[in-house]
Design an enzyme around this catalytic site. Structure first.
Site, PDB file in Angstrom:
ATOM      1  N   ASP A  26       0.831  -1.199   0.000  1.00  0.00           N
ATOM      2  CA  ASP A  26       0.000   0.000   0.000  1.00  0.00           C
ATOM      3  C   ASP A  26       0.870   1.255   0.000  1.00  0.00           C
ATOM      4  O   ASP A  26       2.072   1.192   0.227  1.00  0.00           O
ATOM      5  CB  ASP A  26      -0.874   0.012   1.260  1.00  0.00           C
ATOM      6  CG  ASP A  26      -0.019  -0.018   2.525  1.00  0.00           C
ATOM      7  OD1 ASP A  26       0.347   1.058   3.030  1.00  0.00           O
ATOM      8  OD2 ASP A  26       0.303  -1.129   3.008  1.00  0.00           O
ATOM      9  N   ASP A  32       1.205   4.393   2.309  1.00  0.00           N
ATOM     10  CA  ASP A  32       0.924   4.544   3.737  1.00  0.00           C
ATOM     11  C   ASP A  32      -0.399   5.267   4.059  1.00  0.00           C
ATOM     12  O   ASP A  32      -1.332   4.661   4.551  1.00  0.00           O
ATOM     13  CB  ASP A  32       2.099   5.264   4.391  1.00  0.00           C
ATOM     14  CG  ASP A  32       2.028   5.265   5.905  1.00  0.00           C
ATOM     15  OD1 ASP A  32       1.476   4.304   6.470  1.00  0.00           O
ATOM     16  OD2 ASP A  32       2.530   6.213   6.517  1.00  0.00           O
TER      17      ASP A  32
END
Length: 269
Positions: free
Chosen positions: A209, A211
């Protein structure tokens, strides 16, 4: 269980518990308590490998209470000299995308209160940590990733946060402003405890991902646990193949300085 039961160890992260076909699982006790779970022994291309699920069999140990010292010491008791530490991480840079791999070469510690040394007195030691990850294993994994056509960043600084919560936008903005690359909750103290035991340690980070999202792109949402697990599981086969190949190619003899990390670290009075 034999003290020379395995020469290679794997401490697996989230979603990685079914990594190997187990031929034996044993409960091990250490002076620092018991590991996260029973240690599983497996064979990979003729190499004996000991595997510990970092967070336990049912993910019952959140990052700040993982028994890091027991995990590493159990591997040492089994004769392990090299440790692979795959983890899920968040990206702090647009150029490091979900699905990429990062082979960390530095860390920055933002955790607190964790048992992060084997030397609590009366014996005292100050281990060198300028270059905390094994250079031999790092080069090996980078080479394997290139051979397999896997998108991999050959270095990166991981900032380690306490968890179990994710970062605020302000915290993430600060981390990015420092030029750091990825973010994680478990690399510290795992890597330093391995160094104190003179074990080779390499981190294989799978980016799951961005963050708190990606600045300037409202479509990229902040991290969530569901998103982490979806991306991790989608790339698990690739991670498994990378790790198995690296284990297969791991040299029998070490040619790195990890095995003498404590030579001049102990305080002598």
């Amino acid at each position: 269980m034999s003290r020379r039961a395995a020469s290679i160890g794997v401490i697996g992260g989230s979603g990685f518990y079914k990594f190997l076909q187990t031929r034996k699982a044993s409960k091990i006790t250490t002076p620092y308590g018991v590991p996260s779970a029973n240690v599983r022994l497996s064979d990979v291309k003729g190499r004996s490998v000991a595997f510990i699920p970092r967070h336990g069999e049912r993910h019952e140990f959140p990052p700040h209470v993982v028994p890091y010292r027991a995990n590493l010491f159990a591997l040492k008791q089994l004769g392990v000299e090299r440790v692979y530490g795959p983890t899920a991480v968040g990206s702090l840079k647009a150029s490091i995308r979900p699905g990429d791999f990062v082979i960390s070469d530095q860390f920055v510690n933002f955790t607190s209160g964790r048992k992060d040394t084997y030397f609590e007195g009366p014996e005292t030691a100050h281990v060198g940590s300028a270059d905390p990850y094994c250079p031999e294993l790092r080069g090996l994994v980078v080479g394997v990733a290139k051979e397999m056509g896997i998108r991999c960043h050959n270095r990166g600084t991981v900032v380690v946060i306490q968890g179990p919560r994710f970062s605020t936008r302000a915290e993430s903005r600060f981390f990015r402003s420092q030029g750091w690359d990825i973010i994680n909750m478990t690399q510290y103290p795992e890597v330093i405890l391995a160094r104190e035991l003179e074990l080779c340690y390499v981190n294989i980070s799978l980016v799951t991902d961005y963050d708190v999202g990606l600045e300037g792109d409202a479509k990229v949402k902040p991290v969530s646990n569901d998103k982490v697990m979806r991306v991790f599981n989608a790339n698990l086969t690739k991670l498994r193949s990378l790790l198995l190949r690296a284990i297969e190619l791991t040299p029998t003899k070490r040619s790195c300085p990890c095995g003498s990390a404590m030579r001049n670290a102990r305080i002598k009075v």
